[in-house]
Design an enzyme around this catalytic site. Sequence first.
Site, PDB file in Angstrom:
ATOM      1  N   GLY A   1      13.492  -5.175  -3.320  1.00 52.51           N
ATOM      2  CA  GLY A   1      13.014  -6.540  -3.150  1.00 52.51           C
ATOM      3  C   GLY A   1      11.875  -6.663  -2.153  1.00 52.51           C
ATOM      4  O   GLY A   1      11.465  -7.772  -1.834  1.00 52.51           O
ATOM      5  N   ASP A   2      11.404  -5.527  -1.615  1.00 52.87           N
ATOM      6  CA  ASP A   2      10.285  -5.602  -0.669  1.00 52.87           C
ATOM      7  C   ASP A   2       9.424  -4.343  -0.817  1.00 52.87           C
ATOM      8  O   ASP A   2       9.552  -3.645  -1.817  1.00 52.87           O
ATOM      9  CB  ASP A   2      10.819  -5.810   0.763  1.00 52.87           C
ATOM     10  CG  ASP A   2       9.852  -6.627   1.622  1.00 52.87           C
ATOM     11  OD1 ASP A   2       8.633  -6.418   1.506  1.00 52.87           O
ATOM     12  OD2 ASP A   2      10.311  -7.468   2.412  1.00 52.87           O
ATOM     13  N   ASP A   3       8.567  -4.068   0.169  1.00 57.74           N
ATOM     14  CA  ASP A   3       7.630  -2.951   0.030  1.00 57.74           C
ATOM     15  C   ASP A   3       8.348  -1.640  -0.329  1.00 57.74           C
ATOM     16  O   ASP A   3       9.398  -1.334   0.227  1.00 57.74           O
ATOM     17  CB  ASP A   3       6.857  -2.748   1.335  1.00 57.74           C
ATOM     18  CG  ASP A   3       6.020  -3.977   1.701  1.00 57.74           C
ATOM     19  OD1 ASP A   3       5.771  -4.822   0.817  1.00 57.74           O
ATOM     20  OD2 ASP A   3       5.622  -4.077   2.870  1.00 57.74           O
TER      21      ASP A   3
ATOM     22  N   SER B   1       8.408  -3.832  -7.510  1.00 62.97           N
ATOM     23  CA  SER B   1       8.864  -4.751  -6.459  1.00 62.97           C
ATOM     24  C   SER B   1       7.997  -6.002  -6.479  1.00 62.97           C
ATOM     25  O   SER B   1       6.828  -5.939  -6.830  1.00 62.97           O
ATOM     26  CB  SER B   1       8.742  -4.065  -5.095  1.00 62.97           C
ATOM     27  OG  SER B   1       8.459  -4.991  -4.085  1.00 62.97           O
TER      28      SER B   1
END
Length: 446
Positions: A253-255, A286
């Site tokens: 859900g992020d980098d 993502s």
Amino acid sequence: MRIGCVWETLACLTAAIMVLNSCTTAAGEVTTCSGIVPMVYRNDKISITDFGGIGDGRTLNTKAFNEAIYRIKHLRRRGGTLLYIPPGVYLTQSFNLTSRMTLYLAKGAVIKATQNTANWPLIAPLASYGRGRERPGGRYISFIHGEGLHDVIITGENGTIDGQGGVWWNMWRQRTLQFTRPNLIEFKDSRGIIISNVIFKNSPFWNIHPVYCSNVVIRHVTILAPPDSPNTDGIDPDSSSHVCIEDSYISTGDDLVAVKSGWDQYGIKYARPSNDITIRRLTGSSPFAGIAIGSETSGGVYNVLAEHITLKNMGIGIHLKTNIGRGGIIRNITVSDVYMVNVRKGIKISADVGDHPDKNYNPNALPVLKHVRIKNVWGKKVQQAGLIHGLKNSPFTDICLSNINLQGPIISTRNVPWKCSYVSGGAIHVNPSPCLELIRTRYKCR
Ligand SMILES: *[C@@H]1O[C@H](CO)[C@@H](O)[C@H](O)[C@H]1NC(C)=O
Ligand SMILES: *[C@@H]1O[C@H](CO)[C@@H](O)[C@H](O)[C@H]1NC(C)=O
Ligand SMILES: *[C@@H]1O[C@H](CO)[C@@H](O)[C@H](O)[C@H]1NC(C)=O
């Protein structure tokens, strides 16, 4: 066959059309991380079941893990000890690793974090952050933690380390978190670490966080978390050097990978850069960035090479990000041979990203960003090709782009044009055409 192999081949082929380029060295050998940390074979082997471990998914195995690792630490067998985790689901609270050990997860082995967040131990904030990353004060210890260690291997037959992060994500969503969420695995002040052939799942916060470390190899890992899980970064090398990441699949859900080095005045004071970081043959998706530097870069980031990266369904393909008050020098960053499809922004370099630890940051501590090479990038369904915004009093310099072809969402229409300010450098064979700042000068990119 490796996950992502098909994508990668596709990326190579497409890149090869644009420019003479290949996935291998001139000698035809595939470059790898091997050599950075030796893979140690351990004669002494113990199993978690020898210490009362029960893999029924319900029994708490904290005591078994602590006792097994205590035994490794104090018996100090020559060449270290391998701790075998047989197939089964081993529920446990967080635990600490020790030096000269291998944590070996068999096929079908799962080490699962308890959802009892109330008893989760707290540790001091990192000196280079001054506080927890999301809440003031201390932070919850990572699920699997290593501090001041050397010669640690986490490997096996693609067993799983499951953070069961859902309860933590909900506390974040409901704003009921008291302290900063735990990382799934953190090594602090450690060296000689290998993480390979393991699946990481549902981390409460960042997945793999080497901080103040050197000589770290992460390869053949799979990192999974839902796209809407908050702050589930894949791998965050932080104030660490000689980190090599390769042949991995990350969807979170992020980098996917974010290279960091501390936060504003705390990071400036701690002054520990991240340097000599290699990222290669990475595939993933993502809603945030694929390859990121920052935004916490106050100790500086230099000598980063990311190559053969395949990104699908992304927020931003390549994101270099910092902020006023960060200070720190970001330099000698190379990103090459990237294939991306269905991406909001292809390339973004900016100095207005991320928040501050407190009000005492120095607004005159301007970041410096220079000598960036981005080349051989090919994209489809890219809504906006690029954005580069330096600071008026600290423009980005020596930013060179070459062989970049980013198609818009619909072939016949053009995507949003490049936007730039306070940047100098050069661009060659970039389509759509980048901003005037990069093409009207006769800048020689070397
Ligand atoms: C684990 O390591 C942390 C950091 O070194 C320490 O604060 C904590 O007491 C250790 N936990 C155990 C159970 O030994
Ligand atoms: C584990 O997964 C990696 C990465 O996907 C893969 O390369 C490797 O062959 C797998 N190993 C086993 C033992 O299944
Ligand atoms: C730039 O970084 C690369 C690694 O990406 C390294 O090989 C090279 O020596 C560095 N250049 C300088 C001038 O430090």
